[in-house]
Structures are given as C-alpha cells and as structure tokens.
Design a protein around this motif. Structure first.
Motif, short mmCIF file in Angstrom:
data_model
loop_
_atom_site.label_atom_id
_atom_site.label_comp_id
_atom_site.label_asym_id
_atom_site.label_seq_id
_atom_site.Cartn_x
_atom_site.Cartn_y
_atom_site.Cartn_z
N LEU A 176 85.31 56.06 -57.18
CA LEU A 176 86.57 56.11 -58.00
C LEU A 176 87.87 55.81 -56.98
O LEU A 176 88.70 54.93 -57.46
N PHE A 177 88.01 56.40 -55.78
CA PHE A 177 89.12 56.21 -54.95
C PHE A 177 89.05 54.64 -54.48
O PHE A 177 90.39 53.91 -54.30
N PHE A 178 88.01 54.07 -54.08
CA PHE A 178 87.91 52.72 -53.71
C PHE A 178 88.49 51.77 -54.82
O PHE A 178 89.22 51.00 -54.62
N VAL A 179 87.96 51.89 -56.08
CA VAL A 179 88.36 51.13 -57.12
C VAL A 179 89.82 51.25 -57.36
O VAL A 179 90.61 50.25 -57.48
N LEU A 180 90.42 52.45 -57.19
CA LEU A 180 91.67 52.74 -57.40
C LEU A 180 92.51 52.05 -56.35
O LEU A 180 93.53 51.48 -56.58
N GLY A 181 91.97 52.03 -55.18
CA GLY A 181 92.84 51.51 -53.94
C GLY A 181 92.66 49.99 -54.32
O GLY A 181 93.87 49.21 -54.10
N ILE A 182 91.51 49.25 -54.75
CA ILE A 182 91.72 48.03 -54.68
C ILE A 182 92.61 47.58 -56.01
O ILE A 182 93.42 46.51 -56.09
N ALA A 183 92.78 48.38 -57.02
CA ALA A 183 93.72 48.30 -58.21
C ALA A 183 94.95 48.03 -57.80
O ALA A 183 95.90 47.31 -58.23
N LEU A 184 95.37 49.08 -56.80
CA LEU A 184 96.67 49.21 -56.22
C LEU A 184 97.11 48.10 -55.38
O LEU A 184 98.35 47.64 -55.45
N LEU A 185 95.90 47.66 -54.69
CA LEU A 185 96.40 46.43 -53.78
C LEU A 185 96.63 45.16 -54.74
O LEU A 185 97.70 44.53 -54.31
N CYS A 186 95.83 44.94 -55.50
CA CYS A 186 96.11 43.70 -56.82
C CYS A 186 97.52 43.89 -57.35
O CYS A 186 98.31 42.96 -57.35
N TYR A 187 97.61 45.06 -57.78
CA TYR A 187 99.04 45.18 -58.34
C TYR A 187 100.12 44.86 -57.26
O TYR A 187 101.01 44.42 -57.86
N GLY A 188 100.03 45.54 -56.09
CA GLY A 188 101.37 45.29 -55.32
C GLY A 188 101.28 43.71 -54.96
O GLY A 188 102.41 43.38 -54.72
N LEU A 189 99.96 43.00 -54.86
CA LEU A 189 100.12 41.90 -54.73
C LEU A 189 100.71 40.71 -55.80
O LEU A 189 101.61 39.72 -55.61
N LEU A 190 100.51 41.02 -56.96
CA LEU A 190 100.85 40.35 -58.20
C LEU A 190 102.17 40.98 -58.70
O LEU A 190 102.93 39.95 -59.14
N VAL A 191 102.60 41.99 -58.39
CA VAL A 191 103.98 42.44 -59.22
C VAL A 191 105.02 42.16 -58.05
O VAL A 191 106.23 41.89 -58.57
N HIS A 192 105.08 42.24 -56.98
CA HIS A 192 106.08 42.15 -55.99
C HIS A 192 106.20 40.71 -55.48
O HIS A 192 106.36 40.36 -54.27
N VAL A 193 106.74 40.06 -56.79
CA VAL A 193 107.10 38.52 -56.35
C VAL A 193 108.47 38.37 -57.24
O VAL A 193 108.83 39.11 -57.93
N THR A 194 109.28 37.44 -56.80
CA THR A 194 110.31 37.15 -57.52
C THR A 194 110.62 35.65 -57.37
O THR A 194 110.15 34.86 -56.54
N ASP A 195 111.47 34.99 -58.34
CA ASP A 195 111.82 33.89 -58.50
C ASP A 195 113.07 33.54 -57.90
O ASP A 195 113.98 34.17 -57.92
N ILE A 196 113.16 32.41 -57.02
CA ILE A 196 114.35 31.86 -56.42
C ILE A 196 114.51 30.45 -56.88
O ILE A 196 113.70 29.65 -57.20
N THR A 197 115.87 29.84 -56.66
CA THR A 197 116.08 28.61 -56.88
C THR A 197 116.04 27.80 -55.48
O THR A 197 116.68 28.36 -54.77
N ALA A 198 115.72 26.62 -55.54
CA ALA A 198 115.87 25.52 -54.31
C ALA A 198 116.22 24.29 -54.71
O ALA A 198 115.74 23.92 -55.85
N MET A 199 116.79 23.70 -53.97
CA MET A 199 117.13 21.97 -54.01
C MET A 199 115.81 21.34 -53.80
O MET A 199 115.34 21.35 -52.39
#
Length: 83
Positions: free
Chosen positions: A12-35
C-alpha cells in the motif's frame, strides 16, 4: 496473519508513493510563451526547469500575468544570472 498485514501495508505504501510521484510529475508544470520564427508559441515546462530558467533570467512575467521566455525557441538560454 501478521505477515499478510505487513505485506499489505508495505505494498500500500509503495503504491501510494508511486501515485504521489506521478502526481508530482504531471501536475507541477506550467505554460509559458516563447517566440518561434516571429510567432508566439505556448510551451509547457516542468517546475525544476522553470526554477533554473528563473534563476538565470530566462523567464519573466509580463503585465497580463503570462510567463514569457526571454530567448527564442532554438536559441541557448542565458548561462548565468544577468546580475
């Protein structure tokens, strides 16, 4: 029975850890503008890359609240802080 509970809790802790890692990788992104070829393009950057770009002056926020990349797509970012 105790051994089964220990295994269940460990899995259960292993699966929870993997889920939190995926959440961190997918959610902590932002859009920026560039030329790119004189056309404004929206890029998606992850948090560690944004921190690096902000520390060397590679991104800045404009009046409307968007984060703009200070160098064109395909160019090298600044290597050190401007100050």
């Amino acid at each position: 029975m105790k051994k089964q509970v220990k295994i269940f809790v460990a899995v259960l802790f292993f699966v929870l850890g993997i889920a939190l890692l995926c959440y961190g990788l997918l959610v902590h992104v932002t859009d920026i503008t560039a030329m790119e070829n004189n056309v404004e393009t929206v890029l998606t950057k992850n948090e560690p890359e944004m921190i690096k770009l902000a520390s060397i002056g590679g991104v800045k926020r404009d009046e409307s609240g968007w984060i703009n990349q200070t160098f064109a797509v395909g160019e090298k970012p600044p290597e050190t802080c401007a100050t």
